[in-house]
Design an enzyme around this catalytic site. Structure first.
Site, mmCIF file in Angstrom:
data_model
loop_
_atom_site.group_PDB
_atom_site.id
_atom_site.type_symbol
_atom_site.label_atom_id
_atom_site.label_comp_id
_atom_site.label_asym_id
_atom_site.label_seq_id
_atom_site.Cartn_x
_atom_site.Cartn_y
_atom_site.Cartn_z
ATOM 1 N N TYR A 1 0.852 -1.189 0.000
ATOM 2 C CA TYR A 1 0.000 0.000 0.000
ATOM 3 C C TYR A 1 0.889 1.240 0.000
ATOM 4 C CZ TYR A 1 -3.388 3.329 2.169
ATOM 5 O OH TYR A 1 -4.177 4.394 2.493
ATOM 6 N N LYS B 1 -1.885 -1.738 -3.796
ATOM 7 C CA LYS B 1 -2.772 -0.588 -3.896
ATOM 8 C C LYS B 1 -1.945 0.553 -4.459
ATOM 9 C CE LYS B 1 -5.681 2.737 -1.586
ATOM 10 N NZ LYS B 1 -6.322 3.249 -0.380
#
Length: 310
Positions: free
Chosen positions: A141, A169
């Site tokens: 992320y 992500k």
């Protein structure tokens, strides 16, 4: 082999009570709302969850509650490592791993310095990989707070080649970067899921296998339709993508409290309290309620058009 993670993955809000504790009743309603909206997985204990403002005990309790409430209906992934030292991060990540979540998400800015040319990312990541459960699905992320650190191509290739990671992500907010990353990870278990609404549709068409931006807290169903049905309804999909990009421009107006205000309207939350945003957003951002009215009007219009086209 990591579990597959793709599709519409809301970055979960954390509702609070007036007493500044986690509102688990509101959280349960929110989980059901995500599922009804077509979510394919849930990302708990993320920046949208105000993870930097939660104690470790709260982060652990939050992840455990989401996993228990989801009850296997869809995967739950969680982050929650906010410390600077890798020893403290290992404690945080190991604690989250024991909550019953399906995947553990590592934040890239916790694994290296601000210097993008630094060599410590792979060293810190390897240190953690050697100590985290070998059977736990992992994700990455590029969290923007406290600073955004994008992965280099070499770092992404290292993660893909490890076979440990199921998802990135992507917060590059740059379509050519997304396209390059899709090519770099082709054939690996690691999928690229974009988080930027402005490029969401083009990223989907380029092979990014979903969306995990903050406006999954407003209309996950519309993103789901865009992802799964755009080929059959090209003109409507293009018009919807423009609406979604413009609606998401409201994010700087006090998010995540902005999304909590929306959910208060829906009846999901009774309170819009936020630890990350401690000011009155309606006072700072004039005509905010009118703006939400327009977002809702757009939702209703596109939902009606989608129903008519089905």
């Amino acid at each position: 082999m990591p579990i597959a993670l793709k599709g519409i993955i809301p970055v979960m809000l954390t509702p609070f009570t007036e007493a500044n504790t986690i509102d688990y009743s509101g959280l349960e309603r929110l989980i059901e709302w995500y599922i009804a909206g077509g979510a394919d997985a849930l990302f708990a204990v993320a920046q949208s969850s105000e993870m930097q403002f939660l104690t470790l005990d709260e982060r652990v309790a939050l992840a455990r509650f989401v996993a228990k409430t989801a009850a296997g209906r869809l995967p739950v992934i969680a982050s929650g490592h906010v410390s600077d030292s890798r020893e403290d991060q290992l404690t945080e990540l190991s604690s989250i791993a024991k909550t019953g979540v399906d995947g553990l998400v590592l934040v890239t800015n916790r694994l290296a310095s601000r210097d993008p040319a630094g060599t410590d990312f792979t060293d810190n990541l390897t240190w953690l990989l050697d100590r985290l459960p070998k059977d736990m699905t992992l994700g990455l992320y590029e969290c923007p707070a406290p600073f955004r650190r994008l992965l280099s191509d070499d770092e992404l290739a290292f993660c893909a080649d490890s076979g440990r990671f199921a998802i990135l992500k992507d917060v590059s907010c740059d379509l050519p970067t997304v396209q390059r990353r899709v090519r770099l990870t082709s054939g690996s278990p690691l999928t690229i899921v974009n988080a930027n609404a402005a490029i969401a549709f083009d990223a989907m068409k380029s092979g990014a296998l979903g969306f995990t931006g903050v406006f999954t807290n407003f209309h996950p169903d519309l993103y789901k339709w865009l992802l799964t049905r755009h080929q059959k309804h090209a003109q409507l999909a293009n018009e919807l993508s423009v609406y979604l990009a413009l609606a998401a421009m409201a994010e700087p107006m006090g998010y995540p409290k902005l999304a909590k205000l929306y959910h208060q309207r829906l009846g999901t939350f009774s309170c819009i309290a936020s630890r990350a945003v401690d000011f009155d957003i309606s006072e700072r951002f004039w005509a905010l309620d009118a703006l939400i009215d327009k977002i809702v009007e757009g939702q209703e219009s596109f939902r009606a058009r989608i129903a008519a086209a089905s």
